[in-house]
Design a protein around this motif. Structure first.
Motif, short mmCIF file in Angstrom:
data_model
loop_
_atom_site.label_atom_id
_atom_site.label_comp_id
_atom_site.label_asym_id
_atom_site.label_seq_id
_atom_site.Cartn_x
_atom_site.Cartn_y
_atom_site.Cartn_z
N ARG A 148 0.83 -1.20 0.00
CA ARG A 148 0.00 0.00 0.00
C ARG A 148 0.87 1.26 0.00
O ARG A 148 0.50 2.27 -0.62
CB ARG A 148 -0.92 0.01 1.22
CG ARG A 148 -1.99 -1.07 1.20
CD ARG A 148 -2.95 -0.86 0.04
NE ARG A 148 -4.04 -1.81 0.09
CZ ARG A 148 -4.08 -2.96 -0.57
NH1 ARG A 148 -3.08 -3.28 -1.36
NH2 ARG A 148 -5.11 -3.76 -0.49
N LEU A 149 2.02 1.21 0.67
CA LEU A 149 2.89 2.38 0.66
C LEU A 149 3.52 2.58 -0.71
O LEU A 149 3.78 3.73 -1.12
CB LEU A 149 3.98 2.25 1.73
CG LEU A 149 3.49 2.21 3.18
CD1 LEU A 149 4.67 2.22 4.13
CD2 LEU A 149 2.55 3.39 3.49
N GLY A 150 3.79 1.50 -1.43
CA GLY A 150 4.29 1.63 -2.80
C GLY A 150 3.27 2.29 -3.70
O GLY A 150 3.61 3.11 -4.57
N ILE A 151 2.00 1.93 -3.54
CA ILE A 151 0.92 2.55 -4.30
C ILE A 151 0.80 4.03 -3.93
O ILE A 151 0.69 4.90 -4.81
CB ILE A 151 -0.42 1.83 -4.02
CG1 ILE A 151 -0.36 0.37 -4.47
CG2 ILE A 151 -1.58 2.56 -4.71
CD1 ILE A 151 -1.54 -0.46 -4.00
N TYR A 152 0.82 4.30 -2.65
CA TYR A 152 0.72 5.68 -2.15
C TYR A 152 1.85 6.54 -2.72
O TYR A 152 1.63 7.66 -3.20
CB TYR A 152 0.77 5.65 -0.63
CG TYR A 152 0.65 6.99 0.05
CD1 TYR A 152 -0.58 7.66 0.09
CD2 TYR A 152 1.74 7.59 0.66
CE1 TYR A 152 -0.70 8.89 0.73
CE2 TYR A 152 1.63 8.81 1.30
CZ TYR A 152 0.41 9.45 1.33
OH TYR A 152 0.30 10.67 1.96
N ASN A 153 3.07 6.01 -2.71
CA ASN A 153 4.21 6.72 -3.26
C ASN A 153 4.01 7.01 -4.75
O ASN A 153 4.29 8.12 -5.23
CB ASN A 153 5.47 5.89 -3.07
CG ASN A 153 6.66 6.44 -3.82
OD1 ASN A 153 7.14 7.54 -3.54
ND2 ASN A 153 7.16 5.68 -4.77
N ALA A 154 3.54 6.01 -5.50
CA ALA A 154 3.33 6.20 -6.93
C ALA A 154 2.29 7.27 -7.21
O ALA A 154 2.43 8.08 -8.14
CB ALA A 154 2.92 4.88 -7.57
N LEU A 155 1.24 7.33 -6.41
CA LEU A 155 0.21 8.34 -6.60
C LEU A 155 0.70 9.73 -6.22
O LEU A 155 0.33 10.73 -6.85
CB LEU A 155 -1.04 7.98 -5.80
CG LEU A 155 -1.85 6.81 -6.39
CD1 LEU A 155 -2.93 6.38 -5.42
CD2 LEU A 155 -2.45 7.18 -7.72
#
Length: 302
Positions: A148-155
């Motif tokens: 989820r943090l990887g997704i958050y970072n990408a966004l």
């Protein structure tokens, strides 16, 4: 953090990423109005539950996987792991089958796991760790910080990105499988020669909390040294805190880039967590901040 909490509440065990994919698409369509560049958005049955965002003229792609580890129900109340979850007696699982919501505990030994739900759960039902988000001045702790943090970072990257692909993938935790058709689409439409993997790694004897985002020189797989050296030079130039990882195990979407028929360099860059693949994954907020800043810097420079 409100959006991150929403992300953490979504279930997406490998092979069942449709809910989080729809949530992300809705969020992207709304948020992209305020981004520096409006991306071309690719989604739909052609891409299964993956999402691709094309900004400007890409040279580099960022990949973040949507799925999590978890469990699937079998016969006689058995549980089969999806990915590699850490399992302890009494861990609480949640999910839903055709008869309604499910909340149960894990019972059994190291070789055979079962659930204690008072009725049989339909075979093939996916279950996830019950979510319990804890946050203070230094850490966030919850299930599924990976990824989820990887997704958050990408966004967060999307807010300022001018040129590049941002791609949300599926199946990563259980063998992969979406990367081949995604890479083919990218290379046929706006080809790239380099990629960054927005994912979460491990706290080890050489990687510590609060020391910055981790740049991985290798896990089980070894990316090309020329590209890693380039990334490290830029990281030094950025003055953003970072640390270097050298491991013998583990993998990511980078594996499928390396095994693809395309000459694409790749590098795994992400914050490190304690209590990997458990309900209590723990990441330094300082390291998450370094991760976000590093991606924004590198995507301008690469």
């Amino acid at each position: 953090m409100k959006f991150l909490f929403e992300l953490l509440s979504k279930l997406s065990v490998s092979g069942d990423e449709s809910e989080i994919s729809k949530f992300l698409l809705s969020n992207i369509l709304e948020r992209s109005k305020s981004w520096k560049v409006q991306p071309e958005i690719y989604f739909g049955e052609e891409f299964h539950d993956c999402l691709l965002l094309k900004f400007g003229i890409p040279k580099t792609a960022v990949f973040a996987h949507l799925d999590t580890i978890g469990f699937m129900t079998r016969y006689q109340n058995q549980l089969i792991a999806i990915g590699s979850p850490e399992v302890e007696q009494g861990m609480v699982l949640t999910g839903k089958d055709g008869m309604g919501d499910v909340i149960c505990k894990i019972i059994g030994d190291d070789e055979s796991y079962f659930h204690d739900f008072p009725r049989g759960i339909e075979s093939g039902t996916r279950l996830s760790f019950a979510q319990n988000i804890r946050i203070d001045d230094n850490f966030i702790q919850a299930a599924y910080l990976d990824n989820r943090l990887g997704i958050y970072n990408a966004l967060k990257l999307c807010e300022t990105l001018e040129n590049g692909w941002v791609v949300f993938t599926t199946y990563e935790e259980h063998g992969g499988g979406s990367m081949p058709f995604l890479l083919r689409f990218i290379q046929e439409n706006a080809p790239i020669r380099q990629a960054l993997i927005s994912d979460i790694t491990w706290i080890t004897d050489g990687v510590e909390h609060h020391k910055g985002v981790v740049i991985s020189i290798r896990d089980k797989f070894i990316p090309r040294k020329v590209f890693i050296d380039k990334v490290l030079r830029l990281a030094e130039k950025s003055r953003i805190p970072f640390q270097v990882e050298v491991e013998a195990y583990g993998g990511s979407d980078g594996r499928e880039i390396q095994f693809s028929p395309y000459a694409i360099d790749w590098c795994f860059i992400g914050a490190a967590e304690d209590y990997v693949h458990s309900p209590n994954e723990k990441v330094s907020l300082r390291d998450l901040d370094s991760m976000i800043k590093m991606y924004q810097f590198l995507m301008k420079e690469l």
